[in-house]
Design an enzyme around this catalytic site. Structure first.
Site, PDB file in Angstrom:
ATOM      1  N   ILE A  81       0.850  -1.199   0.000  1.00  0.00           N
ATOM      2  CA  ILE A  81       0.000   0.000   0.000  1.00  0.00           C
ATOM      3  C   ILE A  81       0.882   1.245   0.000  1.00  0.00           C
ATOM      4  O   ILE A  81       1.667   1.464   0.922  1.00  0.00           O
ATOM      5  CB  ILE A  81      -0.947  -0.036   1.222  1.00  0.00           C
ATOM      6  CG1 ILE A  81      -1.817  -1.302   1.162  1.00  0.00           C
ATOM      7  CG2 ILE A  81      -1.814   1.231   1.257  1.00  0.00           C
ATOM      8  CD1 ILE A  81      -2.690  -1.549   2.373  1.00  0.00           C
ATOM      9  N   THR A  85       4.147   3.303   2.779  1.00  0.00           N
ATOM     10  CA  THR A  85       5.553   2.962   2.635  1.00  0.00           C
ATOM     11  C   THR A  85       6.252   3.860   1.625  1.00  0.00           C
ATOM     12  O   THR A  85       5.759   4.054   0.508  1.00  0.00           O
ATOM     13  CB  THR A  85       5.763   1.481   2.237  1.00  0.00           C
ATOM     14  OG1 THR A  85       7.147   1.301   1.907  1.00  0.00           O
ATOM     15  CG2 THR A  85       4.910   1.055   1.065  1.00  0.00           C
ATOM     16  N   HIS A  87       9.081   3.053   0.412  1.00  0.00           N
ATOM     17  CA  HIS A  87       9.775   2.188  -0.554  1.00  0.00           C
ATOM     18  C   HIS A  87       8.795   1.265  -1.283  1.00  0.00           C
ATOM     19  O   HIS A  87       9.108   0.148  -1.650  1.00  0.00           O
ATOM     20  CB  HIS A  87      10.926   1.430   0.103  1.00  0.00           C
ATOM     21  CG  HIS A  87      10.539   0.630   1.321  1.00  0.00           C
ATOM     22  ND1 HIS A  87      10.095   1.183   2.490  1.00  0.00           N
ATOM     23  CD2 HIS A  87      10.564  -0.707   1.534  1.00  0.00           C
ATOM     24  CE1 HIS A  87       9.854   0.230   3.366  1.00  0.00           C
ATOM     25  NE2 HIS A  87      10.124  -0.925   2.815  1.00  0.00           N
TER      26      HIS A  87
HETATM   27  N1  INI Z   1       5.481  -5.542   2.841  1.00  0.00           N
HETATM   28  C1  INI Z   1       4.256  -5.698   2.304  1.00  0.00           C
HETATM   29  O1  INI Z   1       3.863  -6.831   2.010  1.00  0.00           O
HETATM   30  N2  INI Z   1       3.462  -4.628   2.078  1.00  0.00           N
HETATM   31  C2  INI Z   1       3.842  -3.365   2.399  1.00  0.00           C
HETATM   32  O2  INI Z   1       3.041  -2.408   2.165  1.00  0.00           O
HETATM   33  C3  INI Z   1       5.120  -3.172   2.973  1.00  0.00           C
HETATM   34  N3  INI Z   1       5.551  -1.866   3.377  1.00  0.00           N
HETATM   35  O3  INI Z   1       4.712  -0.981   3.569  1.00  0.00           O
HETATM   36  O4  INI Z   1       6.748  -1.637   3.579  1.00  0.00           O
HETATM   37  C4  INI Z   1       5.949  -4.296   3.194  1.00  0.00           C
HETATM   38  N4  INI Z   1       7.178  -4.177   3.741  1.00  0.00           N
HETATM   39  C5  INI Z   1       7.915  -5.292   4.269  1.00  0.00           C
HETATM   40  C6  INI Z   1       8.734  -6.024   3.204  1.00  0.00           C
HETATM   41  O5  INI Z   1       7.888  -6.761   2.348  1.00  0.00           O
HETATM   42  C7  INI Z   1       9.704  -7.000   3.856  1.00  0.00           C
HETATM   43  O6  INI Z   1       9.000  -7.956   4.595  1.00  0.00           O
HETATM   44  C8  INI Z   1      10.730  -6.336   4.775  1.00  0.00           C
HETATM   45  O7  INI Z   1      11.382  -5.249   4.120  1.00  0.00           O
HETATM   46  C9  INI Z   1      11.812  -7.362   5.226  1.00  0.00           C
HETATM   47  O8  INI Z   1      12.550  -7.820   4.096  1.00  0.00           O
END
Ligand code: INI
Length: 158
Positions: A81, A85, A87
């Site tokens: 979403i 985030t 990134h």
């Molecule tokens: N992971 C998601 O599945 N959705 C998101 O919106 C998200 N955000 O917002 O950052 C997200 N981050 C975690 C990422 O997928 C990893 O699990 C993390 O960076 C560890 O590697």
């Protein structure tokens, strides 16, 4: 001319569902939709496995392993979403590229059931809300693609 179309049958096929814990309120609904779809199409409970991973970024790693371990299709479910985030592009892009790569490397259908939305509300709309359930759609794509592949002979030596 011979035309190949996939059938929407789950009976006799094994499915791995790889699901992101991040945004679990959304991904749990995607998972429910996908399982409901597979059950509606006759899947045997013993032919289903659900694997939870931390976030969408980890989906490809687990999907690649599941695909190599003998499932007929792997369904990746996640929700990235944008509003939450900085990134977004990296997480969503890496998930998409990695899922593509997992399918290419294994020859197994690895389905992209990952919502990429601007807002939480849009994600809810697509996980059992007013725009349907992308998890159900992903399960349909898994059955269809597995069926298409079964109608081609295996590669020599494969
Ligand atoms: N992971 C998601 O599945 N959705 C998101 O919106 C998200 N955000 O917002 O950052 C997200 N981050 C975690 C990422 O997928 C990893 O699990 C993390 O960076 C560890 O590697």
């Amino acid at each position: 001319m011979r035309e190949i179309r996939g059938e929407f049958l789950a009976r006799g096929r094994r499915f791995a569902l790889v699901v992101s814990r991040f945004n679990e309120i959304v991904t749990g609904k995607l998972l429910a939709g996908a399982i409901e779809c597979l059950r509606a199409h006759g899947v045997d409970e013993d032919d289903l496995v659900v694997a939870w991973v931390p976030g969408a970024f980890e989906l490809p790693t687990a999907a690649r392993r599941a695909a190599a371990s003998g499932y007929d299709a792997v369904i990746c479910l996640g929700a990235v979403i944008r509003g939450e985030t900085a990134h977004f592009e990296h997480v969503a892009g890496q998930a998409a590229n990695g899922i593509r790569a997992a399918a290419d490397e294994t020859g197994v259908p690895v389905i992209f059931g990952v919502l990429t939305t601007d807002t939480f509300e849009q994600a809810m709309d697509r996980s059992g809300g007013k725009h349907g359930n992308k998890g159900w759609d992903a399960a349909m794509a898994a059955m269809e693609t597995a069926s298409v592949l079964e109608q081609f002979p295996k590669e020599a030596g494969g």
